[in-house]
Write an enzyme that holds these catalytic residues in place. Structure first.
Site, PDB file in Angstrom:
ATOM      1  N   LYS A   1      49.619  62.515   4.734  1.00  0.00           N
ATOM      2  CA  LYS A   1      49.225  61.102   4.715  1.00  0.00           C
ATOM      3  C   LYS A   1      48.528  60.798   3.400  1.00  0.00           C
ATOM      4  O   LYS A   1      47.539  61.431   3.049  1.00  0.00           O
ATOM      5  CB  LYS A   1      48.286  60.843   5.883  1.00  0.00           C
ATOM      6  CG  LYS A   1      47.870  59.407   6.009  1.00  0.00           C
ATOM      7  CD  LYS A   1      47.188  59.151   7.337  1.00  0.00           C
ATOM      8  CE  LYS A   1      47.410  57.736   7.796  1.00  0.00           C
ATOM      9  NZ  LYS A   1      48.310  57.570   8.895  1.00  0.00           N
TER      10      LYS A   1
ATOM     11  N   ASP B   1      41.675  52.118  16.329  1.00  0.00           N
ATOM     12  CA  ASP B   1      43.040  51.638  16.071  1.00  0.00           C
ATOM     13  C   ASP B   1      44.034  52.270  17.042  1.00  0.00           C
ATOM     14  O   ASP B   1      45.039  52.838  16.638  1.00  0.00           O
ATOM     15  CB  ASP B   1      43.410  51.955  14.615  1.00  0.00           C
ATOM     16  CG  ASP B   1      44.585  51.102  14.123  1.00  0.00           C
ATOM     17  OD1 ASP B   1      44.940  50.139  14.805  1.00  0.00           O
ATOM     18  OD2 ASP B   1      45.137  51.419  13.050  1.00  0.00           O
TER      19      ASP B   1
ATOM     20  N   LEU C   1      57.813  59.087   6.654  1.00  0.00           N
ATOM     21  CA  LEU C   1      57.858  59.076   8.114  1.00  0.00           C
ATOM     22  C   LEU C   1      57.356  57.752   8.665  1.00  0.00           C
ATOM     23  O   LEU C   1      57.739  57.316   9.731  1.00  0.00           O
ATOM     24  CB  LEU C   1      56.994  60.208   8.684  1.00  0.00           C
ATOM     25  CG  LEU C   1      57.458  61.630   8.390  1.00  0.00           C
ATOM     26  CD1 LEU C   1      56.405  62.630   8.800  1.00  0.00           C
ATOM     27  CD2 LEU C   1      58.760  61.914   9.137  1.00  0.00           C
ATOM     28  N   GLY C   2      56.431  57.121   7.952  1.00  0.00           N
ATOM     29  CA  GLY C   2      55.887  55.853   8.432  1.00  0.00           C
ATOM     30  C   GLY C   2      54.828  55.360   7.489  1.00  0.00           C
ATOM     31  O   GLY C   2      54.420  56.063   6.559  1.00  0.00           O
ATOM     32  N   GLY C   3      54.412  54.149   7.704  1.00  0.00           N
ATOM     33  CA  GLY C   3      53.353  53.590   6.872  1.00  0.00           C
ATOM     34  C   GLY C   3      52.334  52.900   7.742  1.00  0.00           C
ATOM     35  O   GLY C   3      52.502  51.760   8.110  1.00  0.00           O
ATOM     36  N   GLY C   4      51.299  53.610   8.109  1.00  0.00           N
ATOM     37  CA  GLY C   4      50.268  53.024   8.967  1.00  0.00           C
ATOM     38  C   GLY C   4      49.319  52.189   8.145  1.00  0.00           C
ATOM     39  O   GLY C   4      49.501  51.994   6.947  1.00  0.00           O
ATOM     40  N   GLY C   5      48.289  51.691   8.812  1.00  0.00           N
ATOM     41  CA  GLY C   5      47.313  50.867   8.128  1.00  0.00           C
ATOM     42  C   GLY C   5      46.544  51.624   7.074  1.00  0.00           C
ATOM     43  O   GLY C   5      46.089  51.061   6.091  1.00  0.00           O
ATOM     44  N   PHE C   6      46.406  52.902   7.250  1.00  0.00           N
ATOM     45  CA  PHE C   6      45.551  53.661   6.341  1.00  0.00           C
ATOM     46  C   PHE C   6      46.326  54.302   5.193  1.00  0.00           C
ATOM     47  O   PHE C   6      45.743  54.902   4.317  1.00  0.00           O
ATOM     48  CB  PHE C   6      44.793  54.749   7.106  1.00  0.00           C
ATOM     49  CG  PHE C   6      43.891  54.202   8.168  1.00  0.00           C
ATOM     50  CD1 PHE C   6      42.759  53.482   7.833  1.00  0.00           C
ATOM     51  CD2 PHE C   6      44.167  54.397   9.512  1.00  0.00           C
ATOM     52  CE1 PHE C   6      41.912  52.967   8.810  1.00  0.00           C
ATOM     53  CE2 PHE C   6      43.324  53.888  10.492  1.00  0.00           C
ATOM     54  CZ  PHE C   6      42.204  53.179  10.137  1.00  0.00           C
TER      55      PHE C   6
ATOM     56  N   VAL D   1      52.922  57.997   5.332  1.00  0.00           N
ATOM     57  CA  VAL D   1      53.016  59.382   5.771  1.00  0.00           C
ATOM     58  C   VAL D   1      54.368  59.951   5.345  1.00  0.00           C
ATOM     59  O   VAL D   1      55.394  59.288   5.481  1.00  0.00           O
ATOM     60  CB  VAL D   1      52.886  59.483   7.304  1.00  0.00           C
ATOM     61  CG1 VAL D   1      52.855  60.930   7.745  1.00  0.00           C
ATOM     62  CG2 VAL D   1      51.651  58.760   7.781  1.00  0.00           C
TER      63      VAL D   1
END
Ligand SMILES: *[C@@H]1O[C@H](CO)[C@@H](O)[C@H](O)[C@H]1NC(C)=O
Ligand SMILES: *[C@@H]1O[C@H](CO)[C@@H](O)[C@H](O)[C@H]1NC(C)=O
Ligand SMILES: *[C@@H]1O[C@H](CO)[C@@H](O)[C@H](O)[C@H]1NC(C)=O
Ligand SMILES: *[C@@H]1O[C@H](CO)[C@@H](O)[C@H](O)[C@H]1NC(C)=O
Ligand SMILES: *[C@@H]1O[C@H](CO)[C@@H](O)[C@H](O)[C@H]1NC(C)=O
Ligand SMILES: *[C@@H]1O[C@H](CO)[C@@H](O)[C@H](O)[C@H]1NC(C)=O
Ligand SMILES: *[C@@H]1O[C@H](CO)[C@@H](O)[C@H](O)[C@H]1NC(C)=O
Ligand SMILES: *[C@@H]1O[C@H](CO)[C@@H](O)[C@H](O)[C@H]1NC(C)=O
Ligand SMILES: *[C@@H]1O[C@H](CO)[C@@H](O)[C@H](O)[C@H]1NC(C)=O
Ligand SMILES: *[C@@H]1O[C@H](CO)[C@@H](O)[C@H](O)[C@H]1NC(C)=O
Ligand SMILES: *[C@@H]1O[C@H](CO)[C@@H](O)[C@H](O)[C@H]1NC(C)=O
Length: 824
Positions: free
Chosen positions: A523, A619, A501-506, A509
């Site tokens: 996540k 963030d 779904l996405g790739g955040g800083g942490f 997902v």
């Protein structure tokens, strides 16, 4: 009855006062000076005239003592300079620091000189050592002579103090070194050192063992006064660097813009250079900048046969078949000794076994290969293996598209990539055969029989495991308000993490489905800096935080390094997609935007004010505002900054590329409060209004910065509708638009005390509170006046490319603003 009336008592008090006075005299009338015929021993100290620094014996945690200089006005003894780094003393009562033959010398209990300033002098009896208020220990010929004979600033140890210089002698091409301690308890020179590049590139470099360079600041750019490889220097509000060069030497020096700041620059025993500032409020050092960013970029950090894992804690482990050479040093996070073989190789045991045929190789996939391999021109894997076995000191080989390489030395700088990284190679590490479970058996019939029954048992076991897993899948354990999932459960729920779904800083997902057909977002956390117990306790805290405008945490998984969080799935994705992406032709209508702004503010108010402990999100940006089926906003990722680590620089690392939303105090080294979230929220409000990123480059390459335009229009009472996303064709109530713009400008004030709280923001957006016209924040003015100060940088050393452009100003944060109320 008054005791002081007693004449005997009076006398003894006088006697005591005389004694202590006398003791001061025998040590020196000026307490910042050691003169001839005076010495320092035991717990005696001298203190600089303003009290900023103290010199005396200190012990860094073991029973060794060193002469050092430390800060006089902070509660943690923090040495900035050490005299006898390699020659500690044990008994400080019998050791003496004194002037002898024109030098400052340290003499141990046996009257042996173990450290000296080592200068040739005229043997003048007027030589004195003075500790100055800058932390510089100066040896002078007489108190009034100006030229120092020797000074500690010219002999730095691991700390580079303001006013000090790290120079390159152009006549000898020798550079001065800032050298790390070996570990927190041993100030002896460690393996890492910072110096000005002797090749004359005007860059600073860090080297391992004085040889192998692993970091460079990039050349100095005199015009913008930064090192080209350290673009974040533009965000620096603390240090004023300057460069000098003449025919004899070149060097940098720096001063503090605010002399009241207590700040230091060190070469740390982690192999990183660090900037820290003292926070009086929390009585601790706040790390706000370090390089190289990643621990595993420090060359050979884990020593010989050690393996560095960026996601691990500790970062270092020994390769399989090896153990730590010094458990004591490893416990002190000093990994430089590395690891040694648990079982000696057969060929080492018995050199007559020339080819060492009984040694075997352990396959280690997904690693960064060590350097200094020898290429072999052989055509197959087994030939490559044989060519390694030919040498007893061959430790490993690799065979892939780059051909056959063998290593004839200790393996240094091996890095283990996490499972998700894919640029790893495979190395085969040589171990004694006894390190492998024995598998050979020469009775064929028995093997057959055993194999048959093993097969049967295996089928049974697999069947049982399969059933058990299916059952477990339906009933994850309940821990408090959260579900504790097994890793395999989540693997199958997400079809082996196939739908990202996405790739955040942490971390990334993934979408998943539970057996009860509810949809979840999983996540995968990266770089967890925490033990099991602490992780569970943080997670359960996050689990108790529930609000309609916060994404609900449903569960987690914690199996060793595998740490995952399970959230409710948000069908409408994140706000940035709706705001910025052209292909998404249905622009959000004004009413929805206003509700998103308000809902987000409510969620943040809950985090800041209503939870048991204030949670600073750290963030806030459109990527972290998720929208449910009704487009109701939900703040995601709260509480994660704390899980990732208390170390601010690690938090900054994980947030790379999102600096546009970062409040100035993140970089300036003062304490970060909930007002930092208010700043980021304000930056996001501008984007909600305009439907564009705040800073954009137009066709001619000029940068426009939207918040400045808003601040100007508001200040001049201009046409607010001109600020609105053109896709809305002016379809928005002017009063709401104007209110949201004013709030945004208040939120991004340089001085955090001028920013409203999130609770006040909610009241303003609800129309309960009125809002004044905000002053234009100084940093926004500067950004508008000098568009060259707006920088776009992607971190040079980072492998992750950041899509989001960032901007920053080099304006001082000490902007003066005489308006301070946000509401009337
Ligand atoms: C140091 O002591 C010597 C003899 O003990 C004396 O001659 C000299 O004057 C003293 N120097 C100072 C600065 O007190
Ligand atoms: C200095 O050392 C003496 C004797 O070792 C001890 O009695 C005294 O308390 C110490 N003073 C300080 C300030 O630590
Ligand atoms: C330095 O002077 C002192 C007396 O002032 C003397 O004892 C010592 O030997 C001299 N040292 C040298 C190296 O000349
Ligand atoms: C003084 O240093 C010398 C040389 O390092 C050493 O042999 C001696 O044992 C030390 N004496 C004391 C009391 O530490
Ligand atoms: C040093 O200077 C002060 C005044 O600046 C003067 O009073 C003193 O006599 C001088 N001392 C010496 C040794 O010259
Ligand atoms: C120092 O380095 C410079 C540039 O690399 C070189 O030209 C010069 O000859 C070197 N000098 C010495 C003394 O090594
Ligand atoms: C560092 O270099 C020196 C020679 O310059 C060498 O003797 C030493 O073994 C090296 N240290 C390590 C840890 O490799
Ligand atoms: C920075 O340092 C330079 C050189 O020391 C000095 O000329 C300049 O005034 C300083 N700038 C500020 C803002 O303190
Ligand atoms: C360089 O060193 C020489 C000899 O030590 C000296 O005469 C000259 O003044 C120095 N130059 C500068 C700019 O300091
Ligand atoms: C290192 O730390 C571990 C765990 O904290 C402890 O059990 C061990 O005794 C320590 N070893 C040494 C040599 O200090
Ligand atoms: C390997 O070991 C042999 C002796 O056992 C030695 O002669 C040779 O120099 C070593 N090679 C390397 C690269 O260390």
């Amino acid at each position: 009855m008054d005791n002081m009336e007693n004449p005997w008592l009076k006398l003894s008090v006088l006697l005591f006062m005389w004694l202590s006075l006398n003791c001061q005299l025998c040590f020196g009338a000026d307490t910042d000076t050691i003169s001839a015929n005076q010495s320092l021993s035991g717990n005696q100290t001298i203190v600089s005239s303003g009290g900023n620094f103290v010199l005396g014996f200190f012990s860094p945690g073991n029973s060794n003592y060193y002469i050092g200089i430390w800060y006089g006005k902070i509660s943690q003894q923090t040495p900035v300079w050490v005299a006898n780094r390699e020659t500690p003393v044990r008994d400080i009562q019998s050791s003496e620091l004194k002037i002898s033959d024109g030098n400052l010398v340290l003499i141990n209990g046996s009257q042996v000189e173990i450290w000296s300033t080592n200068i040739r002098t005229s043997n003048s009896s007027s030589v004195v050592a003075v500790l100055e208020d800058t932390g510089n220990l100066v040896l002078r010929d007489g108190p009034n002579s100006s030229a120092p004979l020797w000074q500690s600033l010219d002999h730095p140890t691991h700390t580079w103090l303001p006013g000090g210089k790290l120079s390159l002698n152009k006549r000898t091409n020798q550079s001065q070194l800032l050298t790390s301690w070996k570990n927190s308890e041993d100030p002896a020179p460690g393996l890492f050192s910072l110096e000005l590049d002797p090749a004359g590139t005007n860059s600073y470099i860090i080297r391992w063992n004085r040889t192998r360079q692993y970091w460079s600041s990039g050349p100095w750019d005199e015009q913008s006064r930064i090192f080209s490889g350290v673009p974040e220097m533009r965000l620096n509000y603390i240090y004023n660097f300057s460069f000098h060069s003449d025919e004899n030497e070149s060097y940098f020096t720096y001063s503090l813009y605010n002399p009241q700041t207590i700040s230091r620059f060190i070469m740390d025993y982690s192999g990183q250079i660090k900037q820290l500032s003292w926070l009086e409020s929390s009585q601790q050092w706040n790390l706000f900048w370090s390089q190289p960013r990643q621990q595993c970029q420090v060359y050979a950090f884990c020593g010989a046969f050690g393996s560095c894992n960026e996601g691990g804690l500790p970062f270092c482990s020994c390769l399989k078949g090896f153990h730590q050479k010094s458990q004591t040093n490893w416990n002190l996070s000093d990994f430089s000794d590395g690891c040694e073989r648990t079982t000696r190789l057969q060929c080492e045991e018995d050199p007559s076994l020339v080819t060492g045929k009984t040694d075997k190789f352990l396959e280690s996939p997904n690693v960064k290969l060590p350097e200094s391999a020898r290429s072999m021109s052989v055509g197959s894997m087994s030939e490559c293996e044989s060519s390694c076995l030919e040498y007893c000191n061959c430790t490993a080989y690799a065979y892939d598209s780059d051909g056959c390489r063998i290593w004839m030395t200790e393996l240094l700088d091996l890095q283990q990539y996490s499972q998700s990284g894919s640029n790893g190679r495979t190395i085969y590490i040589r171990l004694a055969a006894s390190e492998f479970p024995s598998s050979s058996n020469n009775n064929g019939i028995i093997i057959g029989a055993v194999a048959g029954s093993v097969g049967l048992v295996l089928c049974l076991v697999i069947f049982v495991i399969f059933r058990w897993r299916r059952q477990r899948m339906i009933n994850p354990k309940v821990e408090g308000s959260l579900l504790a999932f097994g890793y395999r459960d989540l693997q199958s729920a997400t079809k082996n993490f196939s739908e990202k779904l996405g790739g955040g800083g942490f971390g990334s997902v993934f979408k998943g489905t539970l057996p009860d057909s509810s949809i979840i977002a999983v996540k995968q956390l990266e770089s967890i800096n925490q033990g099991e117990k602490q992780f569970r306790s943080e997670v359960s805290t996050i689990g108790t935080v529930q609000h309609v405008n916060l994404v609900r945490l449903r569960g987690f998984c914690s199996e060793g390094m595998k740490k995952l969080l399970v959230y409710d799935y948000m069908p409408n994705g994140s706000l940035d997609v709706h705001l910025f992406h052209e292909e998404n032709s249905k622009a959000l209508v004004w009413k929805t935007r206003y509700q998103i702004a308000l809902g987000t503010a409510r969620g943040l108010t809950y985090l800041h004010e209503k939870c048991r402990d204030c949670i600073i999100h750290c963030d806030i940006k459109p990527e972290n505002i998720l929208l449910d089926a009704e487009l109701c906003p939900k703040v995601a990722d709260f509480g994660l900054a704390k899980i990732i680590g208390r170390d601010f620089s690690r938090v900054l690392t994980t947030m790379r590329g999102t600096r546009g939303y970062l409040a100035p105090e993140w970089i300036s080294g003062v304490a970060v409060t909930a007002k930092a979230d208010v700043y980021s929220y304000g930056m996001m409000l501008f984007e909600i209004v305009s439907g564009r990123r705040n800073s954009e480059q137009n066709e001619e390459g000029r940068v426009s910065f939207f918040p400045t335009s808003v601040a100007r229009v508001i200040a001049e009472d201009g046409d607010v509708l001109s600020l609105l996303d053109p896709r809305l064709n002016g379809d928005a109530p002017v009063d709401e638009l104007s209110r949201i713009c004013k709030v945004a400008c208040w939120c991004v004030q340089d001085d955090e005390t001028h920013r409203p709280s999130m609770g006040q923001v909610v009241q303003i957006l609800e129309g309960v509170l009125d809002v004044n016209v905000p002053p234009i924040p100084r940093s926004l003015q500067v950004l508008a006046d000098n568009s060259e100060h707006i920088i776009f940088f992607t971190e040079s050393s980072s492998s992750q490319s950041s899509q989001t452009p960032s901007y920053a100003s080099n304006a001082s944060s000490q902007a003066k603003s005489n308006t301070s109320s946000t509401s009337s």
